[in-house]
Structures are given as structure tokens and as C-alpha cells.
Design an enzyme around this catalytic site. Structure first.
Site, PDB file in Angstrom:
ATOM      1  N   PHE A 140       0.854  -1.188   0.000  1.00  0.00           N
ATOM      2  CA  PHE A 140       0.000   0.000   0.000  1.00  0.00           C
ATOM      3  C   PHE A 140       0.887   1.235   0.000  1.00  0.00           C
ATOM      4  O   PHE A 140       1.655   1.463   0.924  1.00  0.00           O
ATOM      5  CB  PHE A 140      -0.939   0.055   1.214  1.00  0.00           C
ATOM      6  CG  PHE A 140      -1.852   1.251   1.139  1.00  0.00           C
ATOM      7  CD1 PHE A 140      -3.036   1.203   0.422  1.00  0.00           C
ATOM      8  CD2 PHE A 140      -1.496   2.463   1.726  1.00  0.00           C
ATOM      9  CE1 PHE A 140      -3.857   2.322   0.298  1.00  0.00           C
ATOM     10  CE2 PHE A 140      -2.315   3.583   1.614  1.00  0.00           C
ATOM     11  CZ  PHE A 140      -3.500   3.514   0.903  1.00  0.00           C
ATOM     12  N   ASP A 225       9.155   2.921   1.979  1.00  0.00           N
ATOM     13  CA  ASP A 225       7.995   3.741   2.338  1.00  0.00           C
ATOM     14  C   ASP A 225       7.723   3.517   3.822  1.00  0.00           C
ATOM     15  O   ASP A 225       7.228   2.464   4.216  1.00  0.00           O
ATOM     16  CB  ASP A 225       6.790   3.315   1.478  1.00  0.00           C
ATOM     17  CG  ASP A 225       5.511   4.076   1.838  1.00  0.00           C
ATOM     18  OD1 ASP A 225       5.483   4.762   2.881  1.00  0.00           O
ATOM     19  OD2 ASP A 225       4.526   3.965   1.073  1.00  0.00           O
ATOM     20  N   LYS A 254       2.345  11.153   7.344  1.00  0.00           N
ATOM     21  CA  LYS A 254       1.523  10.865   8.528  1.00  0.00           C
ATOM     22  C   LYS A 254       2.021  11.582   9.802  1.00  0.00           C
ATOM     23  O   LYS A 254       1.792  12.777   9.941  1.00  0.00           O
ATOM     24  CB  LYS A 254       1.374   9.358   8.701  1.00  0.00           C
ATOM     25  CG  LYS A 254       0.520   8.772   7.557  1.00  0.00           C
ATOM     26  CD  LYS A 254      -0.090   7.432   7.844  1.00  0.00           C
ATOM     27  CE  LYS A 254      -1.129   7.087   6.783  1.00  0.00           C
ATOM     28  NZ  LYS A 254      -0.787   5.965   5.919  1.00  0.00           N
TER      29      LYS A 254
HETATM   30  C1  LIG Z   1      -1.031   6.037   4.415  1.00  0.00           C
HETATM   31  C2  LIG Z   1       0.057   5.506   3.568  1.00  0.00           C
HETATM   32  C3  LIG Z   1       0.369   6.089   2.333  1.00  0.00           C
HETATM   33  C4  LIG Z   1      -0.452   7.206   1.717  1.00  0.00           C
HETATM   34  O1  LIG Z   1      -0.463   8.365   2.480  1.00  0.00           O
HETATM   35  P1  LIG Z   1      -1.631   9.456   2.217  1.00  0.00           P
HETATM   36  O2  LIG Z   1      -1.241  10.600   3.105  1.00  0.00           O
HETATM   37  O3  LIG Z   1      -2.917   8.815   2.605  1.00  0.00           O
HETATM   38  O4  LIG Z   1      -1.566   9.798   0.777  1.00  0.00           O
HETATM   39  C5  LIG Z   1       1.443   5.585   1.619  1.00  0.00           C
HETATM   40  N1  LIG Z   1       2.160   4.567   2.092  1.00  0.00           N
HETATM   41  C6  LIG Z   1       1.892   3.973   3.269  1.00  0.00           C
HETATM   42  C7  LIG Z   1       2.761   2.852   3.745  1.00  0.00           C
HETATM   43  C8  LIG Z   1       0.817   4.409   4.034  1.00  0.00           C
HETATM   44  O5  LIG Z   1       0.522   3.791   5.179  1.00  0.00           O
END
Ligand SMILES: *Cc1c(COP(=O)(O)O)cnc(C)c1O
Length: 398
Positions: A140, A225, A254
Site C-alpha cells: 500500500f 515507504d 503521517k
Molecule cells: C497512508 C500511507 C500512504 C499514503 O499516504 P496518504 O497521506 O494517505 O496519501 C502511503 N504509504 C503507506 C505505507 C501508508 O501507510
């Protein structure tokens, strides 16, 4: 207005792209939130780990108010006094040479993809438009069309094609599969060190080191990520620090702003970031002084309150307790730090049902996929508060 009134308005006028639990929150304080009917809940989701510092952290409230009254947005057409300081602080905290500030996590992932591709053409010598990025199944990385295009989750993609080419997905945790997928056109490997949305999936020990080795041997960028797993969530500043690796790029977001304001960043070593030239990439709000001031304070709180260390210690404590629950509904409890998943047995009737029961007990959790309950409280949580939550979880499984 009652909760039901708000829910009805949202259902009537909003897009139905979420299926939230029916709790209408209007206040938050630390680990607690309150709904419009005055009911209190302990937050065990932390806005998908954006609120690691706890809701409405007083230092962030103060900083945001101060900066709001001073300067909010310059655009990058001009310079501001907050971005340089945030960049320097990010370098000192993380060791990455340079950072490029964006807003949402998905935008920072897109930034990483652009950097990797351009690096592939300008530094590795990949032929025009041939660059490939290898990702993992069950990943994700956000919701833009390019990013959902390389998701392996049908639900995230169906109806949104055609998709951006140049991505290959191989099974998560399988270094041999990764090895096989690498070609002379591979610019980068992009992974989550722990898959969050995928169900709190932890790869085998040594996986990241194996990937690092493959990247070094094949002149491929190693990009992680850590939008969800990073900034203390997994018990270290970054989840990759459980292994001896040194990624070329890192995506964060985040908790970078403690949930106050969307701030994300792509961090990278010099050789990667230097591919960007003026005009190559940008964002009206990216690097704005309000976001930067908030991010600086959010990072200072992380350090001052030792949130990564707390997450490490409390995560071990809480997982050990959870493992004492004997229930045929539980298949596995796994996690790193306070990023914890309870995987339910197939016959348990689904995670959603358990989350509703926990909500009725005053504990807000969210299922991920159908069978995993994610337990990710704010990292400021105290042991006795975890004990309270444990009591509720035990009761629901009892
Ligand atoms: C939440 C998340 C994203 C996307 O972030 P947004 O601020 O919702 O665009 C990308 N990668 C990971 C691992 C995430 O948990």
C-alpha cells in the site's frame, strides 16, 4: 444534532468511498477522543499512525497557532524561514542528505517514483521510458492512479485503469523472487519494511538486508515507504533500523505533522536528489512555512518524549499480554513496537464485527482487510492505559 444526524448528512452529501465506524468525533485529547453525544473512546488507530504524538498535542496547538498568525504559505516561488530549518533538522535526525517536502503521503511516493526513474535514465543509463520499479505484492503506497496501478489489491484498482506501466510486483518477503525480477532496466525497489494496510505483515528477518545486497550488486535504488511504519511507530525511529541497511531513499508522512496538517517528504542521498532540477517537480503547498513549523515541532516531540523508545518497550509489553488471551478466534498476534495486528481465524466472523464490539467497549480500532485488527494507539500511551485497553480486548474475545 445527534450522531445519527451527522451520519445521515454525510451519507446524503458525501462520496461513499469509506465505510467508517459510526462514531462522530468532535474532540480529542491525547489518546482519548469524544463523540458528539459526549461518549469517550480510547483511540487505538491514531488516524493510521498520523497521530503518534496524541490528539491535539499542546505543543503542536501552540506552534500551529503561532505560525498561523505569522505566515502560512509563500509557495516555493519565494523562500521561507521554516523550510531550511526543517531540512536541516531532518538531515540531523535521519542522516539522509536531502529532503523534498510534499503534503500527502501519496505525493511523496510519487516524488520517489519520479526521482527513481530520472535517476535510472540520467545515472544508470536506462533507455528512455524503459525504467522499471519493483514493488511487493500486498503493498500500500497511496491512492493516485499511478500508485493504485501497481497495487495488487483488486478493490483499489478496479475501474480506475488504464495504469502507468513500468512496475513489477513480486511476493513480499521473498528475496529470491526479487532477485529474479531485477533486470538491467530496474531503477528501484520500493517496499514497506512492515506492510501496514496489507495487514501488519512483517517480512522474514534479514529480508531488508538481502534486498539491500541485491540493490548494491545490481545498481538499483533501495527506497522504503515508512509513511506508516516510521517515526517511532515500530519501536525505532524507522522500522528499517531493525536491520543493517542503508536505503537510498525514504518516504515519510503521517506522523511527520502529528496529525495537524498534511506534511510528507521524500528523503534521499545526494546522488538521487540531485536529479531534480528547477521546474522538474513541485507543489503549491509543499514546504510551506505552516507545515514546516508544525513538522519541526512534531519531530521535536518525538525526540523529547522518546516516542520510539516508548513504542519499543510498550509494544513488547502489550504483545506479550495479548498472547495470553486464549481464544480460538485469534490466529496470530504480530507486530513491531506499537504497530500490532491481531489476525483472526477464518471462522471468527470477520474483524469488522470485533471492531464494533470494541467500539461499544470504548476502544476504537479499525480492521484492515477482513481478518486483521490493527492496534496502533498514540505512542504517548501509558502502561496502565494499555492495561485498560487489554481488559476490553480480553472481554470481547472472551
Ligand atoms: C497512508 C500511507 C500512504 C499514503 O499516504 P496518504 O497521506 O494517505 O496519501 C502511503 N504509504 C503507506 C505505507 C501508508 O501507510
Amino acid at each position: 444534532m445527534t450522531s445519527q444526524d451527522y451520519i445521515q448528512l454525510e451519507e446524503q452529501y458525501g462520496a461513499h468511498n469509506y465505510n467508517p465506524l459510526d462514531v462522530v468525533i468532535d474532540r480529542g485529547d491525547g489518546i482519548w477522543v469524544t463523540d458528539v453525544d459526549g461518549l469517550h473512546y480510547m483511540d487505538f488507530l491514531s488516524a493510521y499512525s498520523a497521530v503518534n504524538q496524541g490528539h491535539c498535542h499542546p505543543r503542536l496547538v501552540k506552534k500551529m497557532q503561532e505560525q498561523c498568525a505569522k505566515m502560512t504559505l509563500t509557495s516555493r516561488a519565494f523562500r521561507n524561514d521554516q523550510l531550511p530549518l526543517l531540512l536541516q533538522e531532518l538531515k540531523n535526525l535521519t542522516g539522509f542528505d536531502r529532503a523534498l517536502l510534499m503534503n500527502s503521503g501519496a505525493e511523496a511516493v510519487e516524488t520517489a517514483i519520479k526521482a527513481a526513474r530520472k535517476w535510472g535514465y540520467t545515472k544508470k543509463g536506462i533507455k528512455a521510458d524503459k525504467a522499471e520499479i519493483i514493488v511487493a505484492t500486498n503493498n500500500f503506497h497511496g491512492r493516485t492512479t499511478t500508485i493504485v496501478g501497481f497495487s495488487t489489491e483488486e478493490k483499489y484498482k478496479w475501474g480506475f485503469g488504464p495504469f502507468t506501466p513500468g512496475f513489477i510486483a513480486v511476493p513480499y518477503g521473498d528475496a529470491d523472487a526479487m532477485h529474479t525480477a531485477i533486470s538491467p532496466n530496474t531503477a528501484a525497489i520500493l517496499l514497506e519494511p512492515v506492510q501496514g494496510e496489507g495487514g501488519i505483515i512483517i517480512p522474514p528477518d534479514g529480508y531488508l538486508e538481502q534486498i539491500q545486497r541485491l540493490c548494491c550488486e545490481n545498481n538499483v535504488l533501495f527506497i522504503l515507504d515508512e509513511i506508516q511504519s516510521g517515526l517511532g511507530r515500530c519501536g525505532k525511529l524507522f522500522a528499517y533500523q531493525y536491520e543493517n541497511v542503508n536505503p537510498d531513499g525514504l518516504v515519510i508522512g503521517k506522523a511527520l505533522s502529528g496529525g495537524f496538517y498534511p506534511v510528507s517528504a521524500f528523503l534521499a542521498r545526494e546522488t538521487v536528489m540531485e536529479v531534480f532540477q528547477p521546474g522538474d517537480h513541485g507543489s503549491t503547498f509543499g514546504g510551506n512555512p505552516l507545515g514546516c513549523a508544525v513538522a519541526r515541532e512534531a519531530l521535536r516531540i518525538l525526540v523529547d518524549e522518546k516516542l520510539a523508545e516508548r513504542s519499543f518497550a510498550l509494544g513488547s509489553y502489550f504483545r506479550a499480554k495479548l498472547n495470553l488471551i486464549s481464544s480460538t478466534a485469534i490466529k496470530e498476534i504480530r507486530g513491531k513496537g506499537l504497530m500490532i495486528g491481531i489476525e483472526l481465524a477464518p471462522e471468527a466472523g470477520g474483524a469488522r464485527r470485533i471492531c464494533m464490539a470494541l467500539k461499544n467497549e470504548g476502544l476504537l480500532c479499525k480492521e484492515t482487510h477482513d481478518t486483521v485488527i490493527r492496534l496502533t494507539p498514540p505512542l504517548i500511551i501509558k502502561k496502565k492505559e494499555l492495561d485498560w485497553a487489554f481488559g476490553k480486548i480480553k472481554k470481547v474475545f472472551g
